[in-house]
Scaffold this motif. Structure first.
Motif, PDB file in Angstrom:
ATOM      1  N   LEU A   8      49.948   9.671  79.162  1.00  0.00           N
ATOM      2  CA  LEU A   8      50.459   9.638  80.535  1.00  0.00           C
ATOM      3  C   LEU A   8      49.993  10.905  81.242  1.00  0.00           C
ATOM      4  CD1 LEU A   8      52.331   8.317  82.697  1.00  0.00           C
ATOM      5  CD2 LEU A   8      54.164   9.767  81.781  1.00  0.00           C
ATOM      6  N   ALA A   9      49.294  10.738  82.360  1.00  0.00           N
ATOM      7  CA  ALA A   9      48.827  11.880  83.136  1.00  0.00           C
ATOM      8  C   ALA A   9      48.963  11.557  84.614  1.00  0.00           C
ATOM      9  CB  ALA A   9      47.369  12.200  82.794  1.00  0.00           C
ATOM     10  N   GLY A  10      48.900  12.575  85.427  1.00  0.00           N
ATOM     11  CA  GLY A  10      49.000  12.413  86.868  1.00  0.00           C
ATOM     12  C   GLY A  10      49.030  13.780  87.514  1.00  0.00           C
ATOM     13  N   PRO A  11      49.084  13.823  88.825  1.00  0.00           N
ATOM     14  CA  PRO A  11      49.048  15.107  89.522  1.00  0.00           C
ATOM     15  C   PRO A  11      50.324  15.916  89.320  1.00  0.00           C
ATOM     16  CG  PRO A  11      49.461  13.340  91.073  1.00  0.00           C
ATOM     17  CD  PRO A  11      49.155  12.696  89.747  1.00  0.00           C
ATOM     18  N   THR A  12      50.222  17.182  89.620  1.00  0.00           N
ATOM     19  CA  THR A  12      51.368  18.071  89.576  1.00  0.00           C
ATOM     20  C   THR A  12      52.500  17.512  90.441  1.00  0.00           C
ATOM     21  OG1 THR A  12      52.064  20.366  89.865  1.00  0.00           O
ATOM     22  CG2 THR A  12      50.560  19.501  91.523  1.00  0.00           C
ATOM     23  N   ALA A  13      53.737  17.691  90.010  1.00  0.00           N
ATOM     24  CA  ALA A  13      54.949  17.316  90.753  1.00  0.00           C
ATOM     25  C   ALA A  13      55.126  15.816  90.951  1.00  0.00           C
ATOM     26  CB  ALA A  13      55.001  18.034  92.108  1.00  0.00           C
ATOM     27  N   VAL A  14      54.339  14.995  90.252  1.00  0.00           N
ATOM     28  CA  VAL A  14      54.495  13.544  90.393  1.00  0.00           C
ATOM     29  C   VAL A  14      55.736  13.048  89.647  1.00  0.00           C
ATOM     30  CG1 VAL A  14      53.106  12.768  88.412  1.00  0.00           C
ATOM     31  CG2 VAL A  14      53.177  11.389  90.507  1.00  0.00           C
ATOM     32  N   GLY A  15      56.211  13.861  88.715  1.00  0.00           N
ATOM     33  CA  GLY A  15      57.407  13.473  87.969  1.00  0.00           C
ATOM     34  C   GLY A  15      57.149  13.100  86.527  1.00  0.00           C
ATOM     35  N   LYS A  16      56.033  13.553  85.955  1.00  0.00           N
ATOM     36  CA  LYS A  16      55.742  13.236  84.545  1.00  0.00           C
ATOM     37  C   LYS A  16      56.890  13.695  83.652  1.00  0.00           C
ATOM     38  CE  LYS A  16      51.845  15.484  84.299  1.00  0.00           C
ATOM     39  NZ  LYS A  16      51.618  15.979  85.655  1.00  0.00           N
ATOM     40  N   GLY A  17      57.336  14.923  83.852  1.00  0.00           N
ATOM     41  CA  GLY A  17      58.416  15.457  83.023  1.00  0.00           C
ATOM     42  C   GLY A  17      59.727  14.723  83.224  1.00  0.00           C
ATOM     43  N   THR A  18      60.023  14.334  84.450  1.00  0.00           N
ATOM     44  CA  THR A  18      61.263  13.619  84.744  1.00  0.00           C
ATOM     45  C   THR A  18      61.233  12.216  84.161  1.00  0.00           C
ATOM     46  OG1 THR A  18      61.422  14.900  86.773  1.00  0.00           O
ATOM     47  CG2 THR A  18      62.843  12.976  86.610  1.00  0.00           C
ATOM     48  N   VAL A  19      60.105  11.522  84.300  1.00  0.00           N
ATOM     49  CA  VAL A  19      59.952  10.198  83.702  1.00  0.00           C
ATOM     50  C   VAL A  19      60.024  10.323  82.173  1.00  0.00           C
ATOM     51  CG1 VAL A  19      58.333   8.276  83.333  1.00  0.00           C
ATOM     52  CG2 VAL A  19      58.732   9.163  85.648  1.00  0.00           C
ATOM     53  N   ALA A  21      61.591  12.622  80.451  1.00  0.00           N
ATOM     54  CA  ALA A  21      62.975  12.907  80.058  1.00  0.00           C
ATOM     55  C   ALA A  21      63.816  11.621  80.061  1.00  0.00           C
ATOM     56  CB  ALA A  21      63.584  13.949  80.993  1.00  0.00           C
ATOM     57  N   TYR A  22      63.589  10.754  81.037  1.00  0.00           N
ATOM     58  CA  TYR A  22      64.311   9.473  81.086  1.00  0.00           C
ATOM     59  C   TYR A  22      63.974   8.633  79.856  1.00  0.00           C
ATOM     60  CZ  TYR A  22      66.035   4.979  82.753  1.00  0.00           C
ATOM     61  OH  TYR A  22      66.705   3.787  82.864  1.00  0.00           O
ATOM     62  N   ILE A  23      62.697   8.597  79.506  1.00  0.00           N
ATOM     63  CA  ILE A  23      62.278   7.820  78.335  1.00  0.00           C
ATOM     64  C   ILE A  23      62.892   8.411  77.069  1.00  0.00           C
ATOM     65  CG2 ILE A  23      60.287   7.187  76.902  1.00  0.00           C
ATOM     66  CD1 ILE A  23      58.691   6.902  79.540  1.00  0.00           C
ATOM     67  N   ARG A  24      62.902   9.724  76.949  1.00  0.00           N
ATOM     68  CA  ARG A  24      63.499  10.374  75.769  1.00  0.00           C
ATOM     69  C   ARG A  24      64.966   9.973  75.610  1.00  0.00           C
ATOM     70  NH1 ARG A  24      60.023  14.522  77.450  1.00  0.00           N
ATOM     71  NH2 ARG A  24      58.753  15.408  75.792  1.00  0.00           N
ATOM     72  N   ARG A  25      65.695   9.937  76.713  1.00  0.00           N
ATOM     73  CA  ARG A  25      67.126   9.600  76.670  1.00  0.00           C
ATOM     74  C   ARG A  25      67.369   8.120  76.370  1.00  0.00           C
ATOM     75  NH1 ARG A  25      67.130  12.586  81.342  1.00  0.00           N
ATOM     76  NH2 ARG A  25      67.350  10.708  82.601  1.00  0.00           N
ATOM     77  N   ASN A  26      66.501   7.253  76.871  1.00  0.00           N
ATOM     78  CA  ASN A  26      66.787   5.824  76.827  1.00  0.00           C
ATOM     79  C   ASN A  26      65.959   5.012  75.843  1.00  0.00           C
ATOM     80  OD1 ASN A  26      68.813   5.372  79.141  1.00  0.00           O
ATOM     81  ND2 ASN A  26      67.279   6.738  80.000  1.00  0.00           N
ATOM     82  N   ALA A 174      59.626   4.621  84.408  1.00  0.00           N
ATOM     83  CA  ALA A 174      59.765   4.764  82.958  1.00  0.00           C
ATOM     84  C   ALA A 174      59.756   3.402  82.276  1.00  0.00           C
ATOM     85  CB  ALA A 174      61.056   5.512  82.632  1.00  0.00           C
ATOM     86  N   GLU A 175      60.482   2.456  82.817  1.00  0.00           N
ATOM     87  CA  GLU A 175      60.552   1.126  82.206  1.00  0.00           C
ATOM     88  C   GLU A 175      59.200   0.409  82.288  1.00  0.00           C
ATOM     89  OE1 GLU A 175      64.022  -0.690  83.957  1.00  0.00           O
ATOM     90  OE2 GLU A 175      65.353   0.720  82.931  1.00  0.00           O
ATOM     91  N   GLU A 176      58.470   0.612  83.377  1.00  0.00           N
ATOM     92  CA  GLU A 176      57.133   0.018  83.479  1.00  0.00           C
ATOM     93  C   GLU A 176      56.210   0.607  82.417  1.00  0.00           C
ATOM     94  OE1 GLU A 176      53.513  -0.601  86.733  1.00  0.00           O
ATOM     95  OE2 GLU A 176      55.474   0.102  87.446  1.00  0.00           O
ATOM     96  N   LEU A 177      56.292   1.916  82.204  1.00  0.00           N
ATOM     97  CA  LEU A 177      55.482   2.562  81.181  1.00  0.00           C
ATOM     98  C   LEU A 177      55.849   2.049  79.787  1.00  0.00           C
ATOM     99  CD1 LEU A 177      53.420   4.651  80.226  1.00  0.00           C
ATOM    100  CD2 LEU A 177      55.245   6.363  80.313  1.00  0.00           C
ATOM    101  N   VAL A 178      57.125   1.948  79.505  1.00  0.00           N
ATOM    102  CA  VAL A 178      57.590   1.453  78.204  1.00  0.00           C
ATOM    103  C   VAL A 178      57.088   0.028  77.971  1.00  0.00           C
ATOM    104  CG1 VAL A 178      59.661   0.786  76.905  1.00  0.00           C
ATOM    105  CG2 VAL A 178      59.562   3.003  78.056  1.00  0.00           C
ATOM    106  N   THR A 179      57.111  -0.797  78.996  1.00  0.00           N
ATOM    107  CA  THR A 179      56.604  -2.167  78.891  1.00  0.00           C
ATOM    108  C   THR A 179      55.092  -2.163  78.605  1.00  0.00           C
ATOM    109  OG1 THR A 179      58.343  -2.978  80.353  1.00  0.00           O
ATOM    110  CG2 THR A 179      56.404  -4.384  80.093  1.00  0.00           C
TER     111      THR A 179
END
Length: 191
Positions: A8-19, A21-26, A174-179
């Motif tokens: 998973l990659a993307g530009p700075t501040a796109v929310g990689k870490g936040t997405v 973290a959601y995946i880690r929790r769920n 996050a759910e789209e990535l998991v799928t």
């Protein structure tokens, strides 16, 4: 069964870490690599959990010893890299590994592991990306300007990826990535 690595990659501040973290929790069945970095920890970050915080000298040693799957200098300032051994062990163990890395690192992984799944996390718009970067308040104005210049280049690389997920909403992205990883969002593998 050996799993396929997802990057998973993307530009700075796109929310990689936040997405992430959601995946880690769920989605505990997804294995996350922990990157090494030469940047100092941000408030609340823990060594060995969020990153391995290392000196420039230790990072050089890791490169020299071939311990990194990929590494790069990001935003012209700090270095980041993915320790290779844990990734290979996770793949061999049949885990669902996910690397959350920058564009330079994704390109290196593509050279060494072209069979990996490459997912670009994009912002809903440029204005939203700018708002997110400024809104998090973790960088100086000079650092924000440097990151936004880098982000323009990173956004142009979207076509290099197998899939694009737009981060309108953290849980939906996050759910789209998991799928895309072949897992159902009710936490049970589809295969």
């Amino acid at each position: 069964m050996t799993q396929r690595l997802t990057v998973l990659a993307g530009p700075t501040a796109v929310g990689k870490g936040t997405v992430g973290a959601y995946i880690r929790r769920n989605f505990p069945q997804i294995w996350f690599s922990v990157s090494a970095t030469t940047r100092p920890p941000r408030e609340g970050e823990r060594d060995g959990v969020d990153y391995y915080f290392v000196t420039e000298e230790e990072f050089d040693r890791m490169i020299d010893d071939g311990e990194l799957l990929e590494y790069a200098t990001v935003h012209g300032r700090y270095r980041y890299g993915t320790p290779a051994k844990p990734v290979r062990e996770a793949l061999e163990a049949g885990s669902h590994p996910l690397l959350e890395i920058d564009l330079q690192g994704a390109r290196q992984v593509k050279e060494t592991m072209p069979e990996a799944r490459f997912v670009f996390l994009g912002p809903p718009s440029w204005d939203e990306l700018v708002r997110r970067l400024i809104g998090r308040g973790t960088e100086s104005e000079e650092e924000q300007a440097r990151r936004l210049e880098t982000a323009k280049e990173e956004l142009a690389a979207e076509t290099e990826f197998d899939h694009t997920v737009i981060n309108h909403d953290i849980s939906e992205a996050a759910e789209e990535l998991v799928t895309l990883m072949g897992l159902s969002i009710d936490n049970t593998p589809d295969n």
